[in-house]
Scaffold this active site. Structure first.
Site, PDB file in Angstrom:
ATOM      1  N   ASP A  51      -0.294 -13.924  -0.035  1.00 31.12           N
ATOM      2  CA  ASP A  51      -1.400 -13.693   0.883  1.00 31.12           C
ATOM      3  C   ASP A  51      -2.723 -14.054   0.210  1.00 31.12           C
ATOM      4  O   ASP A  51      -2.778 -14.297  -0.989  1.00 31.12           O
ATOM      5  CB  ASP A  51      -1.437 -12.225   1.313  1.00 31.12           C
ATOM      6  CG  ASP A  51      -0.251 -11.842   2.186  1.00 31.12           C
ATOM      7  OD1 ASP A  51       0.271 -12.720   2.894  1.00 31.12           O
ATOM      8  OD2 ASP A  51       0.153 -10.664   2.148  1.00 31.12           O
ATOM      9  N   TYR A 110       7.254  -8.359  -8.924  1.00 29.19           N
ATOM     10  CA  TYR A 110       5.895  -8.064  -8.501  1.00 29.19           C
ATOM     11  C   TYR A 110       5.298  -7.025  -9.429  1.00 29.19           C
ATOM     12  O   TYR A 110       5.988  -6.120  -9.894  1.00 29.19           O
ATOM     13  CB  TYR A 110       5.871  -7.534  -7.064  1.00 29.19           C
ATOM     14  CG  TYR A 110       6.437  -8.505  -6.061  1.00 29.19           C
ATOM     15  CD1 TYR A 110       5.615  -9.424  -5.436  1.00 29.19           C
ATOM     16  CD2 TYR A 110       7.793  -8.514  -5.761  1.00 29.19           C
ATOM     17  CE1 TYR A 110       6.126 -10.330  -4.518  1.00 29.19           C
ATOM     18  CE2 TYR A 110       8.314  -9.420  -4.846  1.00 29.19           C
ATOM     19  CZ  TYR A 110       7.476 -10.319  -4.238  1.00 29.19           C
ATOM     20  OH  TYR A 110       7.989 -11.215  -3.339  1.00 29.19           O
TER      21      TYR A 110
END
Length: 179
Positions: A51, A110
């Protein structure tokens, strides 16, 4: 020749990985660097789509190139054309034409950083989530272990999701306090 890139980038100022009608993307920047390097207009496919504002440490991507050249030349030429952007090609290597950065990926990792102190960040502003109230990292780590294992994420899928299955395995999750 199909090339695999390992890419590091600071996502500030980008609309994310994927090309958008408005704003610059990581994908667009790399494709433009390839065009400048060898005159070939290619499409770069990433292992995932980040994003806006999200960073990457070793994201994989692939593209096809007609030009026969050395891996170091591809890496160095792309980095030269990407300057002064906050994108770095860490490595480039030839892979099988069956390789697909997205569908050949076997795992993803992540990292989420929470700055847990009263004073706001100076050096890490925009790179951490600032929470001035004390968090119990041990309790958070214990609670997070419930998420480890195989789970059906159907509820979280987009209507047009292309993944073969909504079942995913979370192999590890840890919450650590770093002083």
């Amino acid at each position: 020749m199909r090339w695999c890139l390992r890419i590091e980038y600071d996502g500030h100022g980008y609309v994310g990985w994927q090309r958008q009608k408005t704003g610059s993307s990581i994908q667009q920047s790399i494709e433009e660097a390839i065009l400048k390097f060898c005159g070939e207009k290619v499409r770069v496919f990433g292992a995932g789509r980040t994003d806006a504002g999200v960073h990457a440490l070793r994201q994989a991507a692939h593209f096809d190139l007609n030009r026969d050249t050395k891996a170091e030349t591809v890496r160095d030429a792309l980095n030269a054309h990407l300057r002064p952007q906050s994108i770095s090609i860490l490595s480039a290597h030839v892979v099988s034409c069956r390789f697909n950065a997205r569908f050949s990926a076997s795992e993803r990792s992540y990292i989420y950083n929470i700055l847990n102190r009263r004073p706001p960040p100076a050096l890490d502003a925009g790179r951490v989530w600032h929470l001035p109230k004390w968090l119990d990292a041990d309790a958070m780590d214990k609670a997070a272990q419930v998420l480890v294992g195989e789970h059906d994420f159907t509820t979280f899928r987009a209507a047009m999701c292309q993944a073969k299955s909504p079942v995913k395995t979370l192999t590890a999750l840890s919450v650590d306090r770093v002083e």
